[in-house]
Design a protein around this motif. Structure first.
Motif, short mmCIF file in Angstrom:
data_model
loop_
_atom_site.label_atom_id
_atom_site.label_comp_id
_atom_site.label_asym_id
_atom_site.label_seq_id
_atom_site.Cartn_x
_atom_site.Cartn_y
_atom_site.Cartn_z
N LEU A 322 36.61 27.41 -11.33
CA LEU A 322 37.21 28.17 -12.44
C LEU A 322 37.56 27.32 -13.65
CD1 LEU A 322 39.63 30.52 -10.44
CD2 LEU A 322 37.46 31.16 -11.53
N VAL A 323 37.85 26.03 -13.44
CA VAL A 323 38.49 25.24 -14.49
C VAL A 323 37.62 25.08 -15.73
CG1 VAL A 323 37.73 22.97 -13.63
CG2 VAL A 323 39.89 23.18 -14.90
N ASP A 324 36.30 25.00 -15.58
CA ASP A 324 35.43 24.90 -16.74
C ASP A 324 34.97 26.27 -17.23
OD1 ASP A 324 35.35 22.14 -17.30
OD2 ASP A 324 34.03 21.80 -15.60
N ARG A 325 35.32 27.33 -16.51
CA ARG A 325 34.96 28.69 -16.93
C ARG A 325 36.07 29.35 -17.73
NH1 ARG A 325 31.88 31.57 -11.75
NH2 ARG A 325 30.19 30.03 -11.55
N ILE A 326 37.28 29.35 -17.19
CA ILE A 326 38.38 30.05 -17.86
C ILE A 326 39.30 29.10 -18.62
CG2 ILE A 326 38.29 31.85 -16.11
CD1 ILE A 326 40.92 30.83 -15.01
N GLY A 327 39.15 27.80 -18.40
CA GLY A 327 39.96 26.83 -19.12
C GLY A 327 41.16 26.35 -18.34
N ARG A 328 41.64 25.18 -18.71
CA ARG A 328 42.75 24.54 -18.00
C ARG A 328 44.04 25.35 -18.16
NH1 ARG A 328 37.92 22.16 -18.31
NH2 ARG A 328 37.88 19.94 -18.86
N ARG A 329 44.32 25.77 -19.39
CA ARG A 329 45.60 26.39 -19.70
C ARG A 329 45.76 27.74 -19.01
NH1 ARG A 329 47.68 29.21 -24.27
NH2 ARG A 329 49.81 28.60 -24.80
N ARG A 330 44.74 28.60 -19.11
CA ARG A 330 44.82 29.92 -18.49
C ARG A 330 44.91 29.81 -16.97
NH1 ARG A 330 40.09 33.93 -20.00
NH2 ARG A 330 40.87 33.35 -22.07
N LEU A 331 44.17 28.87 -16.40
CA LEU A 331 44.21 28.66 -14.96
C LEU A 331 45.61 28.24 -14.52
CD1 LEU A 331 42.54 28.55 -12.31
CD2 LEU A 331 42.06 26.14 -12.85
N LEU A 332 46.22 27.34 -15.28
CA LEU A 332 47.55 26.85 -14.95
C LEU A 332 48.59 27.96 -15.02
CD1 LEU A 332 49.35 24.43 -14.26
CD2 LEU A 332 49.51 23.93 -16.70
N ILE A 333 48.56 28.75 -16.08
CA ILE A 333 49.54 29.83 -16.24
C ILE A 333 49.41 30.85 -15.10
CG2 ILE A 333 50.19 31.80 -17.68
CD1 ILE A 333 49.40 30.04 -20.12
N SER A 334 48.19 31.24 -14.77
CA SER A 334 47.97 32.22 -13.71
C SER A 334 48.46 31.69 -12.37
CB SER A 334 46.48 32.57 -13.62
OG SER A 334 46.00 33.08 -14.84
N GLY A 335 48.10 30.45 -12.06
CA GLY A 335 48.46 29.89 -10.76
C GLY A 335 49.94 29.70 -10.59
N VAL A 336 50.62 29.18 -11.62
CA VAL A 336 52.06 28.92 -11.49
C VAL A 336 52.83 30.24 -11.41
CG1 VAL A 336 54.06 27.79 -12.53
CG2 VAL A 336 51.83 26.68 -12.64
N THR A 337 52.33 31.28 -12.06
CA THR A 337 52.97 32.59 -11.93
C THR A 337 52.92 33.07 -10.48
OG1 THR A 337 52.39 33.18 -14.21
CG2 THR A 337 52.91 34.99 -12.71
N ILE A 338 51.78 32.91 -9.83
CA ILE A 338 51.66 33.28 -8.41
C ILE A 338 52.57 32.41 -7.55
CG2 ILE A 338 50.09 33.39 -6.44
CD1 ILE A 338 47.84 34.03 -8.47
N MET A 339 52.66 31.13 -7.86
CA MET A 339 53.58 30.25 -7.13
C MET A 339 55.01 30.76 -7.20
SD MET A 339 52.03 26.62 -8.53
CE MET A 339 53.54 25.72 -8.23
N THR A 340 55.41 31.19 -8.39
CA THR A 340 56.77 31.70 -8.58
C THR A 340 57.04 32.91 -7.70
OG1 THR A 340 56.66 30.97 -10.90
CG2 THR A 340 58.44 32.49 -10.31
N VAL A 341 56.10 33.84 -7.71
CA VAL A 341 56.26 35.06 -6.90
C VAL A 341 56.33 34.72 -5.41
CG1 VAL A 341 55.15 37.23 -6.22
CG2 VAL A 341 55.15 36.52 -8.63
N ALA A 342 55.47 33.83 -4.94
CA ALA A 342 55.45 33.46 -3.52
C ALA A 342 56.79 32.85 -3.10
CB ALA A 342 54.31 32.50 -3.24
N LEU A 343 57.34 31.98 -3.94
CA LEU A 343 58.62 31.34 -3.61
C LEU A 343 59.78 32.34 -3.65
CD1 LEU A 343 58.35 27.88 -5.40
CD2 LEU A 343 58.09 28.39 -2.96
#
Length: 471
Positions: A322-343
């Motif tokens: 995904l990192v070269d398709r959607i970009g570093r920034r969008r990938l980071l925001i999406s992933g950390v949001t899911i991390m927050t919900v899981a915790l």
């Protein structure tokens, strides 16, 4: 024959990369990435091996909780020193040379840990392993970024993270294999094998062409790039672009204090500090302890930890795609949001439910989702972004300072985790980590630039000119 001339055994500049019997240029770059990435594998293995070994070390040496925590965290002291010193040394002596030194530290540390007759020697071995980990964490992403073409640079730098996760899984599997025999010494000793592979392999690797050009070795830089790029025209274009930002004097620490460097340093260092503050490595170091607090038995907790390691590995591959398709920034925001919900879900479950098999299952699912999100986002970009945003003149040095902040925060988090569990309870600890995940999302929105598809020199010019790469 000069370095610029074509040697009989090499493909002619500008020839098709897929013709003949030799490997393609893309294959050469991937091969270099994998060999250099063994530093990442060792980073993962020597970080994760303590998870399976700690219980038996504690029993053999009759350690208190405080000394056990010191055994875990001592590797981070070495990592801080290794990361801080390796970058400037690599700017002076070369990326390849210092990675070879790091491989030696991995070998010595693994053997010394396996033979340690006392806690003091074991602590020394862990510090030496940390030196190797710190150097690898700072230099492997830089080396790969400097040889990779822009279009695939994200995926190739992420190979480092993939090998880190493979190393962690390997450490968990080796730990599980030696659980019945309680042979923690063998767990450490196995790490010497890939360390030897890294050291031997690096003797056959070229030096970074950008470092060579920065040191005025244009002929050698051209020879290296000829093996890595598809045509002579591509080589000359890249040499010209690098030449526009080539430093005219040696690296100086005061260069980091220049005003135009501030946005890059804020993005790079802030990402490391907040990334560690979300509790990522506590799961790596203390996964069996966490599952034990959630109600799982000892052997089940260790087996669940292996499962978490596999999730980490699989989702790292997803992040690489995904990192070269959607970009570093969008990938980071999406992933950390899911991390927050899981915790948040994990903290809620531990707050309202007593310890039971159901609680343990929910805890496993929440941690698996958390690790999946970490692996596919934060862990993929945390080394990519700083390896891309710093200028050539101080890239090694800036990466050292950045990774020093990473390991420093890692040390604080890992050293305080058990204390937090006692002071806040398991639920309270994960509420804290969830809040810090939310802070990281906000930080990313404000400070992290998008670097996908841009050459390192384009990114440097943007920062130097007071602009940032497109968001």
């Amino acid at each position: 024959m000069s370095a610029e001339q074509h040697s009989p055994g090499a493909p002619a500049p500008g020839s098709d990369t897929q013709t003949g019997n030799g490997p393609s240029r893309a294959g050469v770059v991937l091969g270099i990435t994998i060999i250099v990435g063994l530093g990442g594998f060792l980073f993962g293995y020597d970080s994760g091996v303590i998870s399976g070994a700690l219980k038996f070390i504690t029993q053999d040496f009759h350690l208190s909780a405080g000394v056990s925590g010191l055994v875990v965290s001592s590797i981070l002291v070495g990592a801080m020193v290794g990361s801080l010193s390796s970058g400037r040394l690599s700017d002076r002596y070369g990326r390849r040379t210092i990675i070879i030194v790091a491989a030696l530290a991995f070998v010595v540390g693994a053997v010394l840990a396996a033979l340690a007759p006392s806690v003091a020697i074991l602590l020394a071995a862990r510090v030496i392993l940390g030196l190797g980990i710190g150097a690898a964490s700072a230099l492997v992403p830089v080396f790969i970024a400097e040889v990779a073409p822009p279009a695939t640079r994200g995926r190739l730098v992420a190979v480092n993270q993939l090998l880190i996760t493979i190393g962690i899984v390997a450490a968990y599997v080796v730990g599980y294999a030696f659980t019945d025999s309680h042979n923690w010494r063998a767990m450490f000793g196995v790490g010497a094998i890939p360390a030897l592979g890294l050291g031997i392999g690096m003797f056959f690797m070229p030096e970074s062409p950008r470092w060579l050009l920065a040191r005025g070795r244009e002929g050698r830089a051209r020879a290296v790039l000829t093996k890595l790029r598809p045509s002579a025209a591509a080589v000359e274009a890249e040499l010209a672009e690098i030449g526009q930002v080539r430093p005219d004097h040696g690296t100086r620490l005061k260069d980091l204090a220049k005003r135009w460097m501030a946005p890059a340093l804020i993005a790079g260092i802030g990402l490391q500090v907040l990334g560690q503050a979300t509790g990522v490595n506590t799961v790596i170091y203390y996964a069996p302890t966490i599952f034990g607090h959630a109600g799982l038995g000892a052997s089940t907790a260790i087996l669940a930890t292996v499962g978490i390691g596999i999730v980490n590995l699989v989702m790292t591959v997803v992040g690489m795609m995904l990192v070269d398709r959607i970009g570093r920034r969008r990938l980071l925001i999406s992933g950390v949001t899911i991390m927050t919900v899981a915790l948040v879900v994990l903290a809620l479950t531990l707050s309202i439910a007593g310890l039971s098999d159901t609680t343990g299952l929910v805890a496993f699912i929440c941690i698996a989702v958390y690790i999946a999100a970490v692996a596919a986002s934060l862990d993929v970009v945390v080394f990519i972004i700083p390896s891309e945003i710093y200028p050539l003149r101080v890239r090694g040095t800036a990466m050292s300072v950045t990774l020093f902040s990473n390991w420093g925060m890692n040390f604080v988090v890992s050293l305080t985790f058990l204390t937090l569990l006692q002071a806040l309870g398991t639920a309270g600890t994960f509420w804290l980590y969830a809040a810090l995940c939310a802070v990281l999302v906000i930080f990313t929105l404000k400070f992290i630039p998008e670097t996908r598809g841009r050459s390192l020199e384009e990114i440097e010019r943007d920062f130097h000119g007071g602009t940032v790469a497109e968001r």
